[in-house]
Write an enzyme that holds these catalytic residues in place. Structure first.
Site, mmCIF file in Angstrom:
data_model
loop_
_atom_site.group_PDB
_atom_site.id
_atom_site.type_symbol
_atom_site.label_atom_id
_atom_site.label_comp_id
_atom_site.label_asym_id
_atom_site.label_seq_id
_atom_site.Cartn_x
_atom_site.Cartn_y
_atom_site.Cartn_z
ATOM 1 N N GLY A 89 -0.958 5.677 -0.789
ATOM 2 C CA GLY A 89 -1.414 6.901 -0.108
ATOM 3 C C GLY A 89 -2.782 6.714 0.421
ATOM 4 O O GLY A 89 -3.351 7.234 1.464
ATOM 5 N N THR A 90 -3.908 6.391 -0.805
ATOM 6 C CA THR A 90 -5.261 6.548 -0.288
ATOM 7 C C THR A 90 -5.531 5.592 0.807
ATOM 8 O O THR A 90 -6.113 6.147 1.785
ATOM 9 C CB THR A 90 -5.983 5.895 -1.544
ATOM 10 O OG1 THR A 90 -5.487 6.709 -2.634
ATOM 11 C CG2 THR A 90 -7.452 6.145 -1.304
ATOM 12 N N ALA B 168 4.681 4.878 -2.367
ATOM 13 C CA ALA B 168 6.413 4.621 -2.933
ATOM 14 C C ALA B 168 6.151 5.087 -4.323
ATOM 15 O O ALA B 168 7.194 5.382 -5.075
ATOM 16 C CB ALA B 168 6.096 3.013 -3.095
ATOM 17 N N ASN C 52 -0.613 18.341 -3.807
ATOM 18 C CA ASN C 52 -0.420 17.620 -5.012
ATOM 19 C C ASN C 52 -0.397 18.361 -6.090
ATOM 20 O O ASN C 52 -0.033 18.021 -7.174
ATOM 21 C CB ASN C 52 -0.958 16.412 -4.940
ATOM 22 C CG ASN C 52 -2.538 16.647 -4.614
ATOM 23 O OD1 ASN C 52 -2.975 16.905 -3.562
ATOM 24 N ND2 ASN C 52 -3.240 16.358 -5.374
ATOM 25 N N THR D 196 -2.377 -11.357 3.562
ATOM 26 C CA THR D 196 -0.977 -11.729 3.388
ATOM 27 C C THR D 196 -0.107 -10.653 2.854
ATOM 28 O O THR D 196 -0.446 -9.804 1.860
ATOM 29 C CB THR D 196 -0.894 -12.960 2.253
ATOM 30 O OG1 THR D 196 -1.802 -14.038 2.764
ATOM 31 C CG2 THR D 196 0.513 -13.303 2.244
ATOM 32 N N GLN E 174 3.289 13.603 -1.128
ATOM 33 C CA GLN E 174 4.213 14.452 -2.288
ATOM 34 C C GLN E 174 5.522 14.991 -1.740
ATOM 35 O O GLN E 174 6.176 15.108 -2.515
ATOM 36 C CB GLN E 174 3.276 15.497 -2.688
ATOM 37 C CG GLN E 174 2.291 15.499 -3.466
ATOM 38 C CD GLN E 174 2.385 14.390 -4.794
ATOM 39 O OE1 GLN E 174 3.672 15.046 -5.464
ATOM 40 N NE2 GLN E 174 1.519 13.952 -5.457
ATOM 41 N N CYS F 137 -5.260 12.456 -9.939
ATOM 42 C CA CYS F 137 -6.212 11.412 -9.323
ATOM 43 C C CYS F 137 -7.590 11.684 -9.725
ATOM 44 O O CYS F 137 -8.368 11.073 -9.152
ATOM 45 C CB CYS F 137 -5.975 11.420 -7.841
ATOM 46 S SG CYS F 137 -4.114 11.099 -7.529
HETATM 47 C C1 LIG Z 1 -1.160 14.234 -1.488
HETATM 48 C C2 LIG Z 1 -1.615 12.728 -1.858
HETATM 49 N N1 LIG Z 1 -2.085 12.053 -1.041
HETATM 50 C C3 LIG Z 1 -2.630 10.660 -1.430
HETATM 51 C C4 LIG Z 1 -2.649 10.224 -2.721
HETATM 52 C C5 LIG Z 1 -3.045 8.920 -2.903
HETATM 53 O O1 LIG Z 1 -1.855 8.018 -3.264
HETATM 54 P P1 LIG Z 1 -2.038 6.955 -4.032
HETATM 55 O O2 LIG Z 1 -2.269 6.992 -5.329
HETATM 56 O O3 LIG Z 1 -0.870 5.918 -3.739
HETATM 57 O O4 LIG Z 1 -3.345 6.127 -3.279
HETATM 58 C C6 LIG Z 1 -2.058 11.200 -3.670
HETATM 59 C C7 LIG Z 1 -1.738 10.850 -5.102
HETATM 60 O O5 LIG Z 1 -1.390 11.446 -5.860
HETATM 61 C C8 LIG Z 1 -1.391 12.213 -3.192
HETATM 62 O O6 LIG Z 1 -0.770 13.024 -4.310
#
Ligand SMILES: Cc1ncc(COP(=O)(O)O)c(C=O)c1O
Length: 385
Positions: A74-75, A203, A154, A240, A182, A329
């Site tokens: 997600g990040t 994922a 989240n 890759t 989420q 996070c």
């Molecule tokens: C709404 C939301 N965005 C982004 C992220 C970041 O995702 P990742 O940990 O897969 O990088 C999270 C992680 O909890 C999230 O809840």
């Protein structure tokens, strides 16, 4: 001590990897090891598999395979959406609008872009954590390149009015990015129906492998890549390809979609009964943040007044329940969450907060036990017993 000794109530932080997903990952890792960018028969085979996994992920979302860019989660997807659009936009469109309750992956990237010259507007939310559409409308204009408002938060699980946000963005000729990390697998989710131009998925939140994500990028439109080098992922994400991770994510998406209604329908009832029991036991000493808004079926954001949520979470952990503390996070953060602050909670109310996010395997008996423990812990933590 093993996972079996605990009732895991932290699905918003990460869901267990599904057995089919692990099996697909192992199969690809063992057999599809050739680099899809090389030039020999096994590479051609890997390239075909690469296209297939894009097709599978795209088909779950009802989009075109060329609109799927696999990432590390997600990040990275959020960063590619924000930075990619803002750096590709002309000088005349240097404004970005985000809601104040976005994940730090969005907020901190927005701040970096701000430091590099972009103008960033932060849209407020209501007491229940829903973005204020009138305020958002006011912030979006002819200079806006991108609007980024998440699908579901989240920390609270509160669902945002994403289709209206898309309309506002498009009304001004801006693009709309939706962080659906989420939401995917818990709500019916089709980027084309929402009208978003970019959408982030991770994922790990729906039974896929950790460290895998994707960005839906409508019509493969122009983004400036964050990671440069090779031409992988339509030139938008160099390096890759992690073919086993992609295949595993595609399977997780298929299963999450197929099982969504059966898996999550009953969970909302159990979550609601937990909240009812807490209110019955603790009255005004407990506050359910975002309860009046539409929410994901499994999340409950609970403020216990006059105690620290961390103390409650530690007690629950010792009693066999794993719960979250706002956002997982932000390990080590002691300040109360920016999400709860944006919703207008006082420091005291926010510091007393825990996040329960059930999985499909939660039982009524486990939820009842959790409620009992919360009530008993509250009484002892406040020294009322
Ligand atoms: C709404 C939301 N965005 C982004 C992220 C970041 O995702 P990742 O940990 O897969 O990088 C999270 C992680 O909890 C999230 O809840």
């Amino acid at each position: 001590m093993s996972t079996k000794d605990y009732v895991y109530c932290d699905y918003a932080a990460g869901a267990p990897c599904r057995p089919q997903v692990a099996a697909e990952w192992a199969r690809f890792a063992a057999h599809e090891f050739a680099n899809p960018g090389a030039h020999h028969p096994l590479a051609y085979l890997a390239r075909r598999k690469l296209m297939e996994v894009h097709e599978r992920a795209a088909s779950v979302l009802g989009v075109d395979p060329r609109e799927i860019v696999f990432t590390s989660g997600g990040t990275e997807s959020d960063a590619l959406a924000l930075r990619g659009v803002m750096k590709a936009a002309g000088q005349g469109r240097n404004e970005l609008v985000v809601s104040g309750i976005e994940h730090h992956a969005v907020l901190l990237e927005a701040q970096r872009l701000e430091a590099e010259g972009a103008v960033v507007h932060y849209a407020p939310v209501s007491r229940d954590g829903v973005v204020d559409l009138a305020a958002l409308q006011h912030m979006v204009g002819p200079k806006t390149a991108l609007v980024s408002v998440m699908y579901a938060n989240n920390e609270t699980g509160v669902i945002q009015p994403v289709a209206q946000v898309a309309e506002i963005a498009h009304g001004a000729g801006a693009r709309y990015h939706c962080d659906a990390v989420q939401a995917f697998g818990k709500v019916e989710l089709a980027p084309r129906e929402i009208g978003c131009d970019l959408m982030s998925l991770a994922a790990a939140k729906f039974g896929g492998p950790k460290g895998m994500g994707l960005l839906y990028n409508q019509m493969n439109s122009r983004l400036v890549p964050v990671v440069v080098g090779g031409p992988q992922e339509w030139g938008l994400r160099a390096g890759t390809e992690d073919l086993p991770g992609m295949a595993a994510m595609a399977v997780a998406m298929e299963v999450a979609k197929a099982e969504r209604v059966a898996a999550w329908g009953p969970v909302a009832t159990i979550r609601d009964s937990l909240e009812t029991k807490l209110v019955a036991g603790l009255g005004a000493n407990v506050r359910l943040n975002g309860k009046q808004a539409p929410r994901l079926p499994n999340v409950s954001n609970i403020s216990f007044l006059h105690i620290e949520g961390q103390a409650m979470a530690i007690e629950l952990g010792e009693q066999g329940f794993c719960v979250g503390l706002g956002s997982a996070c932000a390990p080590g953060e002691t300040d109360p969450s920016h999400v709860l602050a944006a919703m207008g909670l006082s420091w005291e109310d926010a510091i007393g907060c825990i996040r329960v996010s059930f999985g499909p395997d939660i039982t009524q008996a486990q939820s009842d036990r959790l409620a009992e423990l919360c009530i008993a812990n509250y009484t002892s933590l406040r020294g009322l017993g």
